[in-house]
Scaffold this active site. Sequence first.
Site, PDB file in Angstrom:
ATOM      1  N   LYS A  22      56.893  34.964  64.750  1.00 13.11           N
ATOM      2  CA  LYS A  22      57.813  34.103  64.048  1.00 13.11           C
ATOM      3  C   LYS A  22      58.510  33.085  64.702  1.00 13.11           C
ATOM      4  CE  LYS A  22      62.005  35.722  62.977  1.00 13.11           C
ATOM      5  NZ  LYS A  22      63.268  34.716  63.222  1.00 13.11           N
ATOM      6  N   ASN A  23      58.933  33.478  65.905  1.00 10.80           N
ATOM      7  CA  ASN A  23      59.736  32.377  66.921  1.00 10.80           C
ATOM      8  C   ASN A  23      58.922  31.478  67.433  1.00 10.80           C
ATOM      9  OD1 ASN A  23      61.948  33.809  66.116  1.00 10.80           O
ATOM     10  ND2 ASN A  23      62.211  34.821  68.120  1.00 10.80           N
ATOM     11  N   CYS A 117      70.684  34.467  61.407  1.00 14.86           N
ATOM     12  CA  CYS A 117      70.923  35.903  61.596  1.00 14.86           C
ATOM     13  C   CYS A 117      72.495  36.071  61.711  1.00 14.86           C
ATOM     14  CB  CYS A 117      70.108  36.248  62.697  1.00 14.86           C
ATOM     15  SG  CYS A 117      69.536  38.109  62.391  1.00 14.86           S
ATOM     16  N   ARG A 122      76.594  31.920  67.624  1.00 18.70           N
ATOM     17  CA  ARG A 122      75.383  31.022  67.675  1.00 18.70           C
ATOM     18  C   ARG A 122      75.721  29.578  67.592  1.00 18.70           C
ATOM     19  NH1 ARG A 122      70.238  34.150  65.186  1.00 18.70           N
ATOM     20  NH2 ARG A 122      69.184  33.329  67.305  1.00 18.70           N
ATOM     21  N   ASP A 306      66.320  40.551  71.254  1.00 13.29           N
ATOM     22  CA  ASP A 306      65.513  40.885  69.980  1.00 13.29           C
ATOM     23  C   ASP A 306      64.953  42.404  69.766  1.00 13.29           C
ATOM     24  OD1 ASP A 306      66.283  38.476  68.738  1.00 13.29           O
ATOM     25  OD2 ASP A 306      64.309  37.503  69.020  1.00 13.29           O
ATOM     26  N   ARG A 398      62.721  38.860  56.260  1.00 15.53           N
ATOM     27  CA  ARG A 398      62.708  37.275  57.390  1.00 15.53           C
ATOM     28  C   ARG A 398      61.835  37.425  58.310  1.00 15.53           C
ATOM     29  NH1 ARG A 398      67.575  36.630  60.319  1.00 15.53           N
ATOM     30  NH2 ARG A 398      66.491  34.800  61.154  1.00 15.53           N
TER      31      ARG A 398
HETATM   32  C1  UD1 Z   1      66.137  32.276  69.788  1.00 15.36           C
HETATM   33  C2  UD1 Z   1      65.158  33.270  68.856  1.00 15.36           C
HETATM   34  C3  UD1 Z   1      65.997  34.482  68.554  1.00 15.36           C
HETATM   35  C4  UD1 Z   1      66.191  35.063  69.911  1.00 15.36           C
HETATM   36  C5  UD1 Z   1      67.191  34.155  70.866  1.00 15.36           C
HETATM   37  C6  UD1 Z   1      67.341  34.759  72.232  1.00 15.36           C
HETATM   38  C7  UD1 Z   1      64.184  31.775  67.523  1.00 15.36           C
HETATM   39  C8  UD1 Z   1      63.896  31.091  66.326  1.00 15.36           C
HETATM   40  N1  UD1 Z   1      65.146  32.745  67.471  1.00 15.36           N
HETATM   41  O1  UD1 Z   1      67.128  32.017  69.134  1.00 15.36           O
HETATM   42  O2  UD1 Z   1      65.244  35.361  67.761  1.00 15.36           O
HETATM   43  O3  UD1 Z   1      67.430  36.152  69.777  1.00 15.36           O
HETATM   44  O4  UD1 Z   1      66.294  33.116  71.179  1.00 15.36           O
HETATM   45  O5  UD1 Z   1      66.238  35.041  72.879  1.00 15.36           O
HETATM   46  O6  UD1 Z   1      63.359  31.403  68.401  1.00 15.36           O
HETATM   47  N2  UD1 Z   1      73.937  29.052  72.946  1.00 15.36           N
HETATM   48  C9  UD1 Z   1      75.222  28.248  72.974  1.00 15.36           C
HETATM   49  N3  UD1 Z   1      74.820  26.984  72.517  1.00 15.36           N
HETATM   50  C10 UD1 Z   1      73.969  26.360  71.810  1.00 15.36           C
HETATM   51  C11 UD1 Z   1      72.775  27.206  72.007  1.00 15.36           C
HETATM   52  C12 UD1 Z   1      72.845  28.615  72.430  1.00 15.36           C
HETATM   53  O7  UD1 Z   1      76.180  28.713  73.583  1.00 15.36           O
HETATM   54  O8  UD1 Z   1      73.792  25.126  71.626  1.00 15.36           O
HETATM   55  C13 UD1 Z   1      74.064  30.512  73.242  1.00 15.36           C
HETATM   56  C14 UD1 Z   1      73.864  31.424  72.175  1.00 15.36           C
HETATM   57  O9  UD1 Z   1      75.133  31.761  71.805  1.00 15.36           O
HETATM   58  C15 UD1 Z   1      73.482  32.390  72.892  1.00 15.36           C
HETATM   59  C16 UD1 Z   1      72.490  32.014  73.943  1.00 15.36           C
HETATM   60  O10 UD1 Z   1      72.946  30.591  74.124  1.00 15.36           O
HETATM   61  O11 UD1 Z   1      74.358  33.348  73.402  1.00 15.36           O
HETATM   62  C17 UD1 Z   1      71.050  31.978  73.776  1.00 15.36           C
HETATM   63  O12 UD1 Z   1      70.615  31.460  72.478  1.00 15.36           O
HETATM   64  P1  UD1 Z   1      69.314  30.699  72.113  1.00 15.36           P
HETATM   65  O13 UD1 Z   1      68.615  30.925  73.251  1.00 15.36           O
HETATM   66  O14 UD1 Z   1      69.639  29.245  71.788  1.00 15.36           O
HETATM   67  O15 UD1 Z   1      68.866  31.432  70.899  1.00 15.36           O
HETATM   68  P2  UD1 Z   1      68.307  30.784  69.635  1.00 15.36           P
HETATM   69  O16 UD1 Z   1      67.291  29.608  69.916  1.00 15.36           O
HETATM   70  O17 UD1 Z   1      69.222  30.524  68.536  1.00 15.36           O
END
Ligand code: UD1
Length: 418
Positions: A22-23, A117, A122, A306, A398
């Site tokens: 999915k990711n 989620c 996030r 995850d 999902r």
């Molecule tokens: C992706 C995955 C999700 C997984 C996560 C971490 C997808 C669709 N989803 O989510 O399943 O749990 O990686 O492996 O691929 N952060 C910030 N600012 C930002 C972006 C992120 O502070 O602009 C922080 C988040 O709050 C979190 C950390 O960075 O603490 C990691 O988040 P991120 O790697 O961005 O996760 P996603 O891409 O949302």
Amino acid sequence: MSRYIIEGGNPLEGRIRVKAAKNSVLPLLAASILTKEKVTLQNCPEISDIRNMLKILAGIGCIITRDDSGNITIDAHDIYCDAIPCVLAKELRSSIFLMGPMLSRMKKARISYPGGCEIGMRPIDIHLSGLRELGISIDEESGYLDCDASGAHSAQILLDLPSVGATENLMMASVFIRGVTVIRNCAKEPEITDLQNFLNAMGARISGAGSSMITVEGVEKLHGVTYTPIPDRIIAGTYMIAAAMCGGNVTLEGVVPEHLSSLIAKMSKTTCKVICKNDKISVRSKGRLKSLERIDTMYYPGFPTDLQTQIMALQTISRGTSVIAENIFETRFKTVPQFIKMGADITVRDRTAVVRGVPGLHGAEVCATDLRGGASLVLAGLAAEGRTELKDIYHIDRGYEDMAPVLSELGANIIRVV
Ligand code: UD1
């Protein structure tokens, strides 16, 4: 509202063929609008996150075809709209991935703050500051993100955190920018490498994925491609843990064992047997397992957030005490009260949970609060004694295709009722 009714106690025996992640599929679908030619993604699961992304793509003018064997074809030749409807963006956090490709293709994008989620704040600040470093202007005044890439230029970007989504967004945003863009402290997840391979198969010039520095050399245009995304390591991991909890012998097929090395290393420390051969992982388990002393979620190749709740489910019935630290998302212990309803002994303090293994869980009426937590409650129900009724399983839909039929095939007693 659909529910799962589970009668626990059956061992699991058999094989599961794992579909595309999915990711990976979500960013790849977003990236498919970078070309006017057709893009086909193979082996995609039938899950609601993908359905929602397809709705968004259809909403901006893509023509989408999907067959029964999981092939999705996107024709983005005539996309006409640079705005993502608020309702859809709120439903799917991954709508944020469309910012990069939309800005590359149309130079403009309008999107509301994304949903997704329920596992913490996030934020998207890292996405936004990276895009701004590329010379993209972003106006947040209207409650929407109004972005303009007409003045975009290559840049040297240093991410504050190795965010998966931000790394992907910036790779897609810089693909047509003249010159060389360098992204440092980027995420190293296998899904990033998959996106690089996909974009390069379309004619992009990207290197470094899998390391902490990615280099994007701008190209003029991309062409169509047929591509098979990587298998879903989180689905594979979930069913590996199910086998460990219920006992039996389960083989996951079509997987990349290396992508699961942190889980395999942990499971190999318990008393269950994990055997990897080519694209297969088999888990054999019998009786109560030994607890894992410590689990710390971390960026890849560390233990994935995850799979944190699933491994917690396993710890609830293991022999001994386990300490689980959640370092990625701050509210990823939401399933704990549900486990406790089933007889688990868990205490949470800030981002650390202490799980004292009990000899067994009992069935109960419980509620899924997020995608992975919901799947973990299925595992707990399968291993528990008696009947579990699991509500709000739309969270599970999902990301998990046909969870009840897949598990029934292995001998579990689980049905979906509406
Ligand atoms: C992706 C995955 C999700 C997984 C996560 C971490 C997808 C669709 N989803 O989510 O399943 O749990 O990686 O492996 O691929 N952060 C910030 N600012 C930002 C972006 C992120 O502070 O602009 C922080 C988040 O709050 C979190 C950390 O960075 O603490 C990691 O988040 P991120 O790697 O961005 O996760 P996603 O891409 O949302």
